[in-house]
Design a protein around this motif. Structure first.
Motif, PDB file in Angstrom:
ATOM      1  N   ARG A  34       0.830  -1.195   0.000  1.00 47.72           N
ATOM      2  CA  ARG A  34       0.000   0.000   0.000  1.00 47.72           C
ATOM      3  C   ARG A  34       0.873   1.257   0.000  1.00 47.72           C
ATOM      4  NH1 ARG A  34      -4.997   0.810   3.531  1.00 47.72           N
ATOM      5  NH2 ARG A  34      -4.812  -1.410   3.887  1.00 47.72           N
ATOM      6  N   VAL A  46       7.690  -2.751  -3.697  1.00 45.35           N
ATOM      7  CA  VAL A  46       8.716  -2.455  -2.690  1.00 45.35           C
ATOM      8  C   VAL A  46       9.957  -3.334  -2.801  1.00 45.35           C
ATOM      9  CG1 VAL A  46       7.132  -1.459  -1.000  1.00 45.35           C
ATOM     10  CG2 VAL A  46       7.602  -3.918  -0.934  1.00 45.35           C
ATOM     11  N   ARG A  70      14.501   5.890  -3.261  1.00 42.76           N
ATOM     12  CA  ARG A  70      14.856   5.356  -1.938  1.00 42.76           C
ATOM     13  C   ARG A  70      15.081   3.846  -1.992  1.00 42.76           C
ATOM     14  NH1 ARG A  70       9.452   6.833  -1.351  1.00 42.76           N
ATOM     15  NH2 ARG A  70       7.952   5.192  -0.875  1.00 42.76           N
TER      16      ARG A  70
ATOM     17  N   SER B  28       6.282   3.197   6.975  1.00 42.30           N
ATOM     18  CA  SER B  28       5.105   2.791   6.215  1.00 42.30           C
ATOM     19  C   SER B  28       5.491   1.581   5.359  1.00 42.30           C
ATOM     20  CB  SER B  28       4.640   3.945   5.330  1.00 42.30           C
ATOM     21  OG  SER B  28       5.697   4.359   4.495  1.00 42.30           O
ATOM     22  N   THR B  29       4.502   0.816   4.919  1.00 40.78           N
ATOM     23  CA  THR B  29       4.821  -0.383   4.126  1.00 40.78           C
ATOM     24  C   THR B  29       5.452  -0.030   2.785  1.00 40.78           C
ATOM     25  OG1 THR B  29       2.518  -0.385   3.405  1.00 40.78           O
ATOM     26  CG2 THR B  29       3.119  -1.974   5.108  1.00 40.78           C
ATOM     27  N   ASP B  30       5.359   1.241   2.372  1.00 42.90           N
ATOM     28  CA  ASP B  30       6.049   1.635   1.144  1.00 42.90           C
ATOM     29  C   ASP B  30       7.383   2.329   1.440  1.00 42.90           C
ATOM     30  OD1 ASP B  30       4.912   3.937   2.129  1.00 42.90           O
ATOM     31  OD2 ASP B  30       4.370   4.750   0.176  1.00 42.90           O
ATOM     32  N   GLU B  86      -1.685  -3.412   8.374  1.00 39.90           N
ATOM     33  CA  GLU B  86      -1.627  -3.366   6.912  1.00 39.90           C
ATOM     34  C   GLU B  86      -0.731  -2.237   6.426  1.00 39.90           C
ATOM     35  OE1 GLU B  86      -3.501  -5.234   4.437  1.00 39.90           O
ATOM     36  OE2 GLU B  86      -3.365  -6.549   6.180  1.00 39.90           O
ATOM     37  N   LYS B  87      -0.510  -1.238   7.282  1.00 42.51           N
ATOM     38  CA  LYS B  87       0.138  -0.010   6.821  1.00 42.51           C
ATOM     39  C   LYS B  87       1.558   0.164   7.318  1.00 42.51           C
ATOM     40  CE  LYS B  87      -4.090   2.737   6.716  1.00 42.51           C
ATOM     41  NZ  LYS B  87      -4.773   3.841   7.395  1.00 42.51           N
TER      42      LYS B  87
END
Ligand SMILES: Nc1nc2c(ncn2[C@@H]2O[C@H](COP(=O)(O)OP(=O)(O)O)[C@@H](O)[C@H]2O)c(=O)[nH]1
Ligand SMILES: [Mg+2]
Lengths: 173, 118
Positions: A34, A46, A70, B28-30, B86-87
């Motif tokens: 996400r 990712v 990044r 964050s997951t990103d 989830e985040k």
């Protein structure tokens, strides 16, 4: 013939994950998470994308990278052993071209291999064509091709061009 | 308390519960840092998100079930990455003598608390 490893890179939203999903003949590996930034889509890669296909009898392994700078450590990991590179740019987003150019220079400095620049979203005019992008990015015209990454017949064109360039001349890039 | 304050508070409590930790990064997951005590947080956050994303995918592909954590073990320590809902991503660095069982126990509980705030 030995399988050929090809790296698929380019900025966020260029169509890297879509390209691999469209072309792979085997179950893909994707690692979308996400997104917490406004990047125009809900998910972002990712770690990597992975898929395989056979082209004119040649087995190709496609390794897709994340787009954001990044994650540049993954660019280093994934380009190891690559024999060719496809750099995708979004044809309707010229703001992204300078980053794409920097990314291409960086990747080639790490792994000087034959490459092709693919300009996505040719199905969604108004969009920059490959000739215009070649001029803008200072690339020889034969290295830049247009495509629709969601269409298998069109998405395959950068790979066909890359194989031509790889087999046509032994000298890299 | 703002969300950031709450996360800082959880980070402090985690470090009290596990004083041997060398650093803690919540991202964050990103791959963007949220709260941390690491000078190298931007890079660690990106790598932690990569490790978690890849770990989840490996776990799924090799039929290991839901991912508990991704562990990198060097000869001088551990880097452990947990999902925080989830985040979020919780990444810890610990020296090689650390009690990994205790770390898992505490970290999973703190990851759940972080997830509630995130
Ligand atoms: N119509 C059209 N959509 C595209 C094309 N390439 C990518 N997309 C869309 O653009 C979005 C982002 O693509 P994605 O593969 O996630 O980009 P990545 O960040 O490079 O991996 C997705 O919704 C795709 O369906 C294209 O050539 N044509
Ligand atoms: Mg992607």
């Amino acid at each position: 013939m030995e399988p050929i490893k090809i790296v698929v890179s380019g900025p966020v939203g260029a169509g890297k994950s879509t390209f691999i999903r469209t072309l792979s003949e085997t179950e893909i590996v994707d690692t979308d998470a996400r997104s917490s930034e406004a990047i125009g889509k809900a998910l972002t890669t990712v770690a990597m994308d992975y898929g395989t296909l056979r082209l004119d009898g040649q087995l190709l392994y496609l390794f897709g990278t994340p787009g954001q700078e990044r994650f540049d450590f993954m660019w280093d990991v994934l380009t190891q052993g690559a024999l060719g590179m496809v750099l995708l740019v979004r044809g309707d987003k010229p703001e992204g071209f300078p980053q794409a150019r920097r990314q291409l220079d960086y990747l080639l400095s790490q792994q000087p291999v034959p490459y092709v620049v693919g300009v996505t979203r040719q199905d969604r005019p108004p969009v920059w064509g490959p000739e215009e992008v070649a001029l803008y990015m200072g690339q020889p015209p034969e290295r830049v091709v247009g495509l629709n990454a969601t269409d298998p017949g069109s998405a395959v064109t950068p790979l066909l061009r890359l194989l031509e360039l790889m087999l046509g001349a032994d000298a890299p890039s | 308390m703002t969300k950031q304050d709450q996360l800082q508070q959880i980070l402090r409590e985690l470090k009290q519960a596990l004083p041997e930790l060398r650093s803690v990064v919540v991202a964050s997951t990103d791959g963007l840092p949220i709260v941390h005590d690491s000078a190298d947080a931007p890079r660690v956050a990106a790598m932690a998100a990569t490790a978690l994303g890849l770990g989840k995918r490996i776990s799924q592909t090799t039929e290991l079930g839901a991912l508990e954590e991704t562990i990198v073990r060097g000869n001088q320590g551990y880097f452990v990455v947990y999902a925080a809902g989830e985040k979020g991503v919780l990444a810890l660095a610990a020296p090689s003598g650390a009690n990994l069982g205790l770390i898992h126990l505490e970290a999973r509980e703190f990851a759940t608390r972080l997830a509630q705030v995130l």
